[in-house]
Structure formats: C-alpha cells, structure tokens
Design a protein around this motif. Structure first.
Motif, PDB file in Angstrom:
ATOM      1  N   LEU A  64       0.833  -1.207   0.000  1.00 43.11           N
ATOM      2  CA  LEU A  64       0.000   0.000   0.000  1.00 43.11           C
ATOM      3  C   LEU A  64       0.865   1.254   0.000  1.00 43.11           C
ATOM      4  CD1 LEU A  64      -2.948  -0.866   2.431  1.00 43.11           C
ATOM      5  CD2 LEU A  64      -3.092  -0.398  -0.026  1.00 43.11           C
ATOM      6  N   LEU A  65       1.957   1.235   0.772  1.00 37.55           N
ATOM      7  CA  LEU A  65       2.874   2.375   0.787  1.00 37.55           C
ATOM      8  C   LEU A  65       3.498   2.595  -0.592  1.00 37.55           C
ATOM      9  CD1 LEU A  65       4.674   1.863   4.231  1.00 37.55           C
ATOM     10  CD2 LEU A  65       3.054   3.678   3.638  1.00 37.55           C
ATOM     11  N   THR A  66       3.844   1.495  -1.269  1.00 35.37           N
ATOM     12  CA  THR A  66       4.381   1.593  -2.627  1.00 35.37           C
ATOM     13  C   THR A  66       3.354   2.183  -3.578  1.00 35.37           C
ATOM     14  OG1 THR A  66       5.880  -0.290  -2.322  1.00 35.37           O
ATOM     15  CG2 THR A  66       5.290   0.269  -4.581  1.00 35.37           C
ATOM     16  N   ILE A  67       2.118   1.710  -3.467  1.00 30.44           N
ATOM     17  CA  ILE A  67       1.041   2.210  -4.331  1.00 30.44           C
ATOM     18  C   ILE A  67       0.813   3.699  -4.105  1.00 30.44           C
ATOM     19  CG2 ILE A  67      -1.449   2.092  -4.763  1.00 30.44           C
ATOM     20  CD1 ILE A  67      -1.225  -0.954  -4.175  1.00 30.44           C
ATOM     21  N   PHE A  68       0.770   4.122  -2.835  1.00 28.50           N
ATOM     22  CA  PHE A  68       0.566   5.538  -2.536  1.00 28.50           C
ATOM     23  C   PHE A  68       1.756   6.383  -3.007  1.00 28.50           C
ATOM     24  CE2 PHE A  68      -2.688   4.196   0.638  1.00 28.50           C
ATOM     25  CZ  PHE A  68      -3.719   4.992   0.163  1.00 28.50           C
ATOM     26  N   ARG A 222       5.370  12.406  -1.008  1.00 22.26           N
ATOM     27  CA  ARG A 222       6.085  11.209  -1.463  1.00 22.26           C
ATOM     28  C   ARG A 222       7.285  10.920  -0.562  1.00 22.26           C
ATOM     29  NH1 ARG A 222       8.758  10.628  -6.407  1.00 22.26           N
ATOM     30  NH2 ARG A 222       8.613   8.412  -5.972  1.00 22.26           N
ATOM     31  N   TYR A 223       7.997  11.974  -0.192  1.00 21.39           N
ATOM     32  CA  TYR A 223       9.165  11.801   0.674  1.00 21.39           C
ATOM     33  C   TYR A 223       8.753  11.193   2.010  1.00 21.39           C
ATOM     34  CZ  TYR A 223      13.607  12.850   2.965  1.00 21.39           C
ATOM     35  OH  TYR A 223      14.811  12.741   3.634  1.00 21.39           O
ATOM     36  N   LEU A 224       7.668  11.688   2.582  1.00 21.30           N
ATOM     37  CA  LEU A 224       7.173  11.155   3.848  1.00 21.30           C
ATOM     38  C   LEU A 224       6.807   9.680   3.722  1.00 21.30           C
ATOM     39  CD1 LEU A 224       4.891  14.060   5.162  1.00 21.30           C
ATOM     40  CD2 LEU A 224       7.226  13.491   5.875  1.00 21.30           C
ATOM     41  N   ILE A 225       6.242   9.309   2.578  1.00 22.86           N
ATOM     42  CA  ILE A 225       5.794   7.926   2.382  1.00 22.86           C
ATOM     43  C   ILE A 225       6.976   6.971   2.268  1.00 22.86           C
ATOM     44  CG2 ILE A 225       4.631   6.345   0.770  1.00 22.86           C
ATOM     45  CD1 ILE A 225       2.690   8.663   0.146  1.00 22.86           C
ATOM     46  N   PHE A 226       7.922   7.255   1.348  1.00 23.21           N
ATOM     47  CA  PHE A 226       8.996   6.265   1.167  1.00 23.21           C
ATOM     48  C   PHE A 226       9.996   6.260   2.321  1.00 23.21           C
ATOM     49  CE2 PHE A 226      10.572   9.683  -1.841  1.00 23.21           C
ATOM     50  CZ  PHE A 226      11.719  10.043  -1.160  1.00 23.21           C
ATOM     51  N   THR A 288      21.083  -6.515   7.833  1.00 19.41           N
ATOM     52  CA  THR A 288      19.739  -5.936   7.964  1.00 19.41           C
ATOM     53  C   THR A 288      19.556  -4.747   7.030  1.00 19.41           C
ATOM     54  OG1 THR A 288      19.492  -6.649  10.268  1.00 19.41           O
ATOM     55  CG2 THR A 288      18.139  -4.791   9.552  1.00 19.41           C
ATOM     56  N   ILE A 289      20.538  -3.846   7.008  1.00 20.99           N
ATOM     57  CA  ILE A 289      20.452  -2.660   6.152  1.00 20.99           C
ATOM     58  C   ILE A 289      20.511  -3.039   4.680  1.00 20.99           C
ATOM     59  CG2 ILE A 289      21.556  -0.481   5.539  1.00 20.99           C
ATOM     60  CD1 ILE A 289      20.042  -0.514   8.220  1.00 20.99           C
ATOM     61  N   LEU A 290      21.357  -3.998   4.331  1.00 21.09           N
ATOM     62  CA  LEU A 290      21.429  -4.468   2.948  1.00 21.09           C
ATOM     63  C   LEU A 290      20.093  -5.058   2.504  1.00 21.09           C
ATOM     64  CD1 LEU A 290      24.956  -6.183   2.923  1.00 21.09           C
ATOM     65  CD2 LEU A 290      24.293  -4.146   1.646  1.00 21.09           C
ATOM     66  N   SER A 291      19.469  -5.810   3.389  1.00 22.03           N
ATOM     67  CA  SER A 291      18.179  -6.437   3.072  1.00 22.03           C
ATOM     68  C   SER A 291      17.086  -5.387   2.914  1.00 22.03           C
ATOM     69  CB  SER A 291      17.788  -7.433   4.172  1.00 22.03           C
ATOM     70  OG  SER A 291      18.738  -8.472   4.275  1.00 22.03           O
ATOM     71  N   ILE A 292      17.055  -4.395   3.813  1.00 22.04           N
ATOM     72  CA  ILE A 292      16.039  -3.348   3.743  1.00 22.04           C
ATOM     73  C   ILE A 292      16.216  -2.497   2.482  1.00 22.04           C
ATOM     74  CG2 ILE A 292      15.245  -1.201   4.826  1.00 22.04           C
ATOM     75  CD1 ILE A 292      15.790  -2.502   7.547  1.00 22.04           C
ATOM     76  N   SER A 293      17.459  -2.145   2.159  1.00 24.41           N
ATOM     77  CA  SER A 293      17.725  -1.358   0.953  1.00 24.41           C
ATOM     78  C   SER A 293      17.303  -2.116  -0.298  1.00 24.41           C
ATOM     79  CB  SER A 293      19.208  -0.991   0.876  1.00 24.41           C
ATOM     80  OG  SER A 293      19.589  -0.195   1.981  1.00 24.41           O
ATOM     81  N   THR A 294      17.562  -3.408  -0.322  1.00 28.42           N
ATOM     82  CA  THR A 294      17.169  -4.237  -1.462  1.00 28.42           C
ATOM     83  C   THR A 294      15.652  -4.304  -1.581  1.00 28.42           C
ATOM     84  OG1 THR A 294      19.173  -5.587  -1.240  1.00 28.42           O
ATOM     85  CG2 THR A 294      17.367  -6.525  -2.522  1.00 28.42           C
ATOM     86  N   LEU A 295      14.960  -4.450  -0.466  1.00 26.41           N
ATOM     87  CA  LEU A 295      13.497  -4.493  -0.478  1.00 26.41           C
ATOM     88  C   LEU A 295      12.906  -3.156  -0.939  1.00 26.41           C
ATOM     89  CD1 LEU A 295      12.809  -6.524   2.783  1.00 26.41           C
ATOM     90  CD2 LEU A 295      12.184  -7.210   0.454  1.00 26.41           C
ATOM     91  N   MET A 296      13.487  -2.058  -0.490  1.00 26.09           N
ATOM     92  CA  MET A 296      13.024  -0.740  -0.933  1.00 26.09           C
ATOM     93  C   MET A 296      13.178  -0.603  -2.442  1.00 26.09           C
ATOM     94  SD  MET A 296      11.839   1.296   1.477  1.00 26.09           S
ATOM     95  CE  MET A 296      12.089   2.936   0.809  1.00 26.09           C
ATOM     96  N   TRP A 297      14.285  -1.099  -2.966  1.00 23.44           N
ATOM     97  CA  TRP A 297      14.543  -1.067  -4.410  1.00 23.44           C
ATOM     98  C   TRP A 297      13.533  -1.927  -5.155  1.00 23.44           C
ATOM     99  CZ3 TRP A 297      16.945  -5.292  -7.209  1.00 23.44           C
ATOM    100  CH2 TRP A 297      17.297  -4.973  -8.527  1.00 23.44           C
ATOM    101  N   LEU A 298      13.250  -3.110  -4.628  1.00 24.24           N
ATOM    102  CA  LEU A 298      12.283  -4.011  -5.263  1.00 24.24           C
ATOM    103  C   LEU A 298      10.874  -3.422  -5.246  1.00 24.24           C
ATOM    104  CD1 LEU A 298      13.487  -7.449  -3.813  1.00 24.24           C
ATOM    105  CD2 LEU A 298      13.569  -6.751  -6.216  1.00 24.24           C
ATOM    106  N   LEU A 303       9.180  -3.447  -8.925  1.00 33.02           N
ATOM    107  CA  LEU A 303       7.763  -3.805  -9.042  1.00 33.02           C
ATOM    108  C   LEU A 303       7.014  -2.858  -9.990  1.00 33.02           C
ATOM    109  CD1 LEU A 303       5.470  -5.666  -8.136  1.00 33.02           C
ATOM    110  CD2 LEU A 303       5.129  -4.165  -6.158  1.00 33.02           C
ATOM    111  N   PRO A 304       7.138  -1.526  -9.844  1.00 36.21           N
ATOM    112  CA  PRO A 304       6.465  -0.633 -10.801  1.00 36.21           C
ATOM    113  C   PRO A 304       6.993  -0.779 -12.228  1.00 36.21           C
ATOM    114  CG  PRO A 304       7.075   0.560  -8.813  1.00 36.21           C
ATOM    115  CD  PRO A 304       7.747  -0.778  -8.737  1.00 36.21           C
ATOM    116  N   SER A 305       8.302  -1.068 -12.371  1.00 31.94           N
ATOM    117  CA  SER A 305       8.866  -1.192 -13.720  1.00 31.94           C
ATOM    118  C   SER A 305       8.335  -2.421 -14.450  1.00 31.94           C
ATOM    119  CB  SER A 305      10.394  -1.248 -13.652  1.00 31.94           C
ATOM    120  OG  SER A 305      10.841  -2.482 -13.117  1.00 31.94           O
ATOM    121  N   MET A 306       7.910  -3.437 -13.687  1.00 34.18           N
ATOM    122  CA  MET A 306       7.296  -4.613 -14.322  1.00 34.18           C
ATOM    123  C   MET A 306       5.981  -4.236 -14.989  1.00 34.18           C
ATOM    124  SD  MET A 306       8.061  -7.622 -11.551  1.00 34.18           S
ATOM    125  CE  MET A 306       9.733  -8.172 -11.219  1.00 34.18           C
ATOM    126  N   PHE A 307       5.195  -3.413 -14.311  1.00 25.52           N
ATOM    127  CA  PHE A 307       3.965  -2.906 -14.928  1.00 25.52           C
ATOM    128  C   PHE A 307       4.304  -1.960 -16.075  1.00 25.52           C
ATOM    129  CE2 PHE A 307       2.596  -4.100 -10.646  1.00 25.52           C
ATOM    130  CZ  PHE A 307       1.441  -4.819 -10.920  1.00 25.52           C
TER     131      PHE A 307
END
Length: 322
Positions: A64-68, A222-226, A288-298, A303-307
């Motif tokens: 939902l955060l990604t969508i917003f 947008r800044y507040l959301i991401f 932990t930080i590497l995993s979170i950064s990767t998830l933020m990128w995904l 995910l949006p680039s796939m659409f």
C-alpha cells in the motif's frame, strides 16, 4: 532519417527499441538480484525466511505504501502536464511507469525524459521535458532541504571522524566549477536544442503558482511515504529505534545518495553503501540494512517497472508526430 523510413520500417524500428528496453531492464533486474557482490540473493532470501517477519498484514501495508508513493508521483505528473494538455490519470500512469522502465539502464535515469516526451506530439515535447525536469527538481529540493537538516542533527549527535581539510578543498572546487559554469552560461546564452535558459526561466515563471505549490507539496508527501516505508521495514526487522532517530539517518542517507551522479545500475549500490555507513552509528548490522535497501529497491523501482514493461510493449507513437 526517421522521417524518410516507410511506415513498416518505422514500426519495426519502434519494435526493436521496445524490445531493447525490456531486455535491458530485465537483465538489469536479474544482474542486481543474482550477481550482487554486496548481498548474495540466496543469503538475502534465507535471511527473510529466518526472521519470519513478513506476515500478510505487513506485506499488504508495504505494498500500500508503494502504491501511494507512485499514486502521488503519477498525480504530480498529471498536474504538471495539465499546463499543456489534459490527460487522464491512466495516461499519466502509463507515461510514468513506462518512463521508469526505460530509465533503468540510463545515467541518472535520463531515459525517463525521452520516454515521457515521445508520448506527446512533437510541438509539446520540449515543454514536456522541462515539466519533467521541474518534477524531478522539486523532489530533489525536498530531499536536499530535509537531508541538510538531517545531516546537521546527525553531525551534532554522533562522533564523526571527518577530514575537514579535504572537505574544504572539495567545497572550494565545487564553488569554482559552479561559478565558471554560471558565468559560461550567461556569456554563451546556453541553449538546449534551441530552447534557451532565458526561455526556460520565463516558462517556469509563467506557470500558475498553484502548479508550483502542488509540485512541491506532492513531492513532500512522497518523501514522507517512502522514508516511512524504510522506517517500517526497520521495525519489521526488529531494529529498536524511534522514528525521530531513524529519520535523522534516513534523511541523511537519501541526501548522500541523491547528490552522487550515477548510472541507475549503481543507484541501489550507492544508497546501500550510504545506509550501511550511517546506520552503523546506530549499531544496526550490515545484513539488515542491505536487506532493507534491497526491499526498498524491489518495492519502489522493480515492481512498478514490471507494470511499466507492459506499457512499453504496447506503446504507440502519437499520430500527429513525425
């Protein structure tokens, strides 16, 4: 040269470009996931399974955060374009996500400018490029302002071992380069394909005030959301940190990542390196930080680039263009 091609040749040429964008974007995603020297893909997935933090509720909230995040980016683009012509929200979505997909393999995502421009007739394209520039500059402005505040607070809170002489030299070099560049632009009446800086400034001044306010306001939202999405992932990974402390580091991280020009291929690497360094002061482990950064990128790019790939494949050149 393009004008001299037959209709079938033009369609074939466009099809080649579409496939090149999709193949390039797909390779970029594959390479970053499976050949990432900083974070092994199997180590990454094993770590996610081990912590067992992604419940259905958490996953839905992150999506939902990604969508917003993208909803407000698309809305911002629609409002900017409305100064030239009215487009629907779906058209703005198609242009934004298609531009994102095309930009993945270009320096500083410059491909986004060309991708959005070709959705419009030729007489609109210069103005579309500058409207896109305005949207990106507004986001950078918000990132810079909040980032500077974050860096100042971060510096006053944590003990940083900085080489002040080196920083001063870099600052002097930047001032000299900017000064010469400004002087050169003023003397040479710099133009971008026939569109002078004076015309650009006049174009910006003639835009209604509500457009500028909406542009900055939506960029701030947008800044507040991401940034909150990053904080929420910290909570999911069990990092015990309050929102204020996290935002000091997150805002500093986005500032450092934004001021370094790079290929989109290395963008996630720069953000990750900045995040690992800054969060080390809060004793957050690197994995932990590497995993979170990767998830933020995904979540926010892949995910949006796939659409966006769907829109790229179904793109049709406007009939009025040549």
């Amino acid at each position: 040269m393009y004008r001299q091609l037959s209709y079938k040749s033009k369609q074939f040429f466009i099809a080649i470009i579409k496939l090149s964008i999709i193949v390039g974007a797909s390779y970029y995603i594959y390479n970053k996931l499976l050949n990432n020297k900083n974070l092994n893909f199997y180590e990454f997935t094993s770590f996610l399974i081990k912590i067992d933090a992604f419940s259905t509720k958490n996953t839905v909230f992150l999506l939902l955060l990604t969508i917003f995040n993208w909803f407000f980016e698309i809305l911002k683009w629609r409002i900017l374009v409305s100064t030239i012509k009215k487009i629907s929200f779906f058209e703005a979505l198609e242009q934004s996500l298609g531009g994102l997909t095309a930009s993945l393999i270009t320096p500083n995502r410059i491909g986004d400018y060309g991708a959005k421009a070709i959705y419009f007739e030729k007489q609109y394209r210069k103005r579309i490029v500058f409207l896109n520039l305005m949207g990106n500059v507004s986001q950078m402005t918000i990132t810079t302002i909040l980032g500077i505040i974050g860096v100042v607070i971060f510096y006053s809170t944590y003990d940083l071992d900085l080489n002040y002489q080196k920083i001063l030299r870099i600052f002097i070099i930047i001032v000299i380069v900017v000064s010469f560049a400004a002087f050169g632009l003023q003397r040479s009446r710099f133009k971008i394909k026939g569109f002078s800086i004076e015309h650009l400034i006049e174009f910006i001044k003639n835009l209604p005030r509500r457009i500028h306010i909406s542009n900055l306001g939506l960029s701030f939202i947008r800044y507040l959301i991401f940034s909150f999405q990053f904080y929420f992932l910290l909570q999911i990974f069990g990092v015990d940190i309050d929102y204020k402390s996290a935002m000091i580091v997150i805002s500093s991280m986005y500032l450092l990542a934004s001021i370094i020009p790079s290929l989109a291929v290395f963008d996630v690497l720069i953000k990750t390196s900045a995040a690992v360094y800054l969060f080390s002061f809060l004793d957050v482990d690197e994995l932990t930080i590497l995993s979170i950064s990767t998830l933020m990128w995904l979540l926010n790019f892949i995910l949006p680039s796939m659409f966006g790939s769907y829109f790229v494949l179904n793109f049709k050149v406007p009939k009025a263009s040549d």
